[in-house]
Design an enzyme around this catalytic site. Structure first.
Site, PDB file in Angstrom:
ATOM      1  CE1 TYR A  53      12.516  32.267   2.293  1.00  0.00           C
ATOM      2  CE2 TYR A  53      12.663  29.886   2.080  1.00  0.00           C
ATOM      3  CZ  TYR A  53      12.331  31.120   1.547  1.00  0.00           C
ATOM      4  OH  TYR A  53      11.812  31.199   0.282  1.00  0.00           O
ATOM      5  NE  ARG A  71      -6.881   1.145  11.717  1.00  0.00           N
ATOM      6  CZ  ARG A  71      -5.674   0.931  11.225  1.00  0.00           C
ATOM      7  NH1 ARG A  71      -4.748   1.848  11.315  1.00  0.00           N
ATOM      8  NH2 ARG A  71      -5.369  -0.199  10.641  1.00  0.00           N
ATOM      9  CE  LYS A  90      -0.220  -0.315   5.054  1.00  0.00           C
ATOM     10  NZ  LYS A  90      -1.050  -0.748   6.209  1.00  0.00           N
ATOM     11  CG  MET A 106       8.525  23.884  -1.689  1.00  0.00           C
ATOM     12  SD  MET A 106       7.362  24.833  -2.670  1.00  0.00           S
ATOM     13  CE  MET A 106       6.553  25.822  -1.448  1.00  0.00           C
TER      14      MET A 106
HETATM   15  C1  LIG Z   1      -0.336  -1.770   6.846  1.00  0.00           C
HETATM   16  C2  LIG Z   1      -0.899  -3.045   7.330  1.00  0.00           C
HETATM   17  C3  LIG Z   1      -0.075  -4.161   7.566  1.00  0.00           C
HETATM   18  C4  LIG Z   1       1.436  -4.100   7.497  1.00  0.00           C
HETATM   19  O1  LIG Z   1       1.914  -3.532   8.699  1.00  0.00           O
HETATM   20  P1  LIG Z   1       3.490  -3.354   8.983  1.00  0.00           P
HETATM   21  O2  LIG Z   1       3.519  -2.830  10.362  1.00  0.00           O
HETATM   22  O3  LIG Z   1       3.975  -2.367   7.992  1.00  0.00           O
HETATM   23  O4  LIG Z   1       4.109  -4.679   8.835  1.00  0.00           O
HETATM   24  C5  LIG Z   1      -0.678  -5.354   7.904  1.00  0.00           C
HETATM   25  N1  LIG Z   1      -2.020  -5.442   8.026  1.00  0.00           N
HETATM   26  C6  LIG Z   1      -2.849  -4.386   7.839  1.00  0.00           C
HETATM   27  C7  LIG Z   1      -4.304  -4.541   8.025  1.00  0.00           C
HETATM   28  C8  LIG Z   1      -2.310  -3.160   7.494  1.00  0.00           C
HETATM   29  O5  LIG Z   1      -3.120  -2.108   7.310  1.00  0.00           O
END
Ligand SMILES: *Cc1c(COP(=O)(O)O)cnc(C)c1O
Length: 375
Positions: A271, A142, A49, A319
């Site tokens: 800056y 969550r 992701k 920046m």
């Molecule tokens: C992001 C995520 C992971 C991976 O977590 P890490 O701490 O990066 O290993 C696993 N399961 C879910 C549901 C996640 O959202």
């Protein structure tokens, strides 16, 4: 102030980018093997992701599959589409809550989806043929069904509805990276208690819970599938030195010095005059700034490696640039500098930067912006 030269020599930077990230696919493959080795009886779902935690989703996915992962996980429908468009046909799990628009797009990618409400099952069933992972919230607070009873009702619904397949059941830990806390064990116990109910309704369902920290912390979290993210990029899930867990950092961040300038004692750079030279010398201008994700909070708080020499980054991060104190030895404009990674005997890790910023390594690589090409 050195007498001559008044301007530093320039190095031909013709073929170089201004700033770039080198992503080592072999390191990602090795890290996946390392994590699979820690969970030898479980399949491995590499989490790619957020553009592969800033490394590039497609190369990270390919390297993970090369390293033995058989599943990939993303959060959004667009992320699933990006992998499919690149011709990646591995089993794909979309973790996120999906909007009405995203759900059919995720299913069109032949991805598995995660559900924790009857409404999502209704929508998925209407579209037909969805493979669903029911998520139990065991304490993350969550996403996920808030009680085993609700989660079990969803499991039953999937088992009975011809438009749905119960492909898996999962949870996610809130404190796997906080060694020694008791909450982790409570979450694991709550999930472990629920697993037999799932198995009863769907013996084939893939049971999964472990992120990187959980994989390394407790083999009782491994079940059928593990979901490592941060560790496959060679960053330590506990924020320590990645060497301590045999992880190889996969990303190096480098830039070619945009200019090398003389500076006299009492003169400042940047800056707000947040750094004033104590003696005559040279500064280099590194062409990276908060517009690239090199955060302003790193003002006077990080180093760079220049020709194997560790030099302080000085003055306000702007920046598009930040200065580096070269001391009395100028180098040529165009000289590559390392902001994350190794050069000679020196190394700067994402963990070092996270510590300087009071954040976690995840945020360092995820924060690198689209202006930085990944090689
Ligand atoms: C992001 C995520 C992971 C991976 O977590 P890490 O701490 O990066 O290993 C696993 N399961 C879910 C549901 C996640 O959202």
């Amino acid at each position: 102030m050195p007498d001559a030269p008044v301007t530093a020599p320039s190095r031909d930077a013709g073929s170089l980018e201004r700033v770039w990230a080198e992503v080592d696919g072999a390191a990602i493959s090795a890290n996946v093997r390392r994590m699979s080795g820690a969970a030898p009886r479980s399949a491995c779902c590499a989490v790619v992701k957020a553009d592969g935690y800033g490394h590039g989703a497609v190369p990270a996915a390919r390297a993970s599959l090369e390293g033995g992962a058989t599943w990939l996980a993303v959060v959004t429908a667009s992320e699933a589409e990006e992998l499919r468009a690149a011709g990646i046909d591995a089993r794909l799990l979309v973790l996120g809550p999906l909007t009405a628009d995203e759900l059919p797009r995720a299913l069109a990618c032949d991805a598995d989806i995660v559900a924790w409400t009857p409404e999502v099952l209704d929508r998925a069933a209407a579209l037909g043929g969805a493979r669903v992972h029911v998520k139990l919230d065991t304490g993350m607070g969550r996403l996920g069904a808030r009680s085993p009873e609700l989660a079990t009702a969803l499991v039953r619904r999937c088992a009975e509805d011809p438009g749905l397949t119960l492909a898996g059941a999962m949870t996610h830990f809130a404190t796997a990276d906080e060694l020694g806390d008791r909450y982790f064990a409570e979450q694991l116990a709550a999930f472990t208690d629920w697993v037999p109910v799932v198995r009863e309704h769907a013996p084939e369902a893939v049971i999964h819970a472990a992120n990187s920290a959980a994989i390394l912390r407790d083999e009782a979290t491994h079940f059928d599938l593990v979901r490592p993210g941060i560790a496959i990029y060679g960053m330590d899930p506990f924020g320590a030195n990645p060497d301590s867990r045999e992880l190889a950092p996969a990303l190096s961040l480098r830039a070619a010095l945009g200019a090398v300038q003389p500076i006299r004692a009492g003169q400042s750079t940047g800056y707000g005059r947040r750094w004033v030279a104590e003696r005559d010398g040279w500064i280099g201008i590194v062409p990276i700034g908060y517009g690239d994700g090199w955060r302003r909070g790193l003002t006077n708080a990080a180093d760079a490696i220049v020709d194997g020499r560790r030099c302080a980054l000085v003055g306000t991060v702007s920046m598009d640039s930040v200065a580096v104190d070269l001391g009395e030895e100028p180098v040529a404009a165009g000289t590559p500098v390392t902001l994350i990674g190794t050069d000679g005997d020196e190394r700067i890790t994402a963990e070092d930067l996270a510590r300087a910023l009071g954040t976690i390594n995840y945020e360092i690589t995820c924060g690198l912006g689209p202006r930085i090409p990944r090689r």
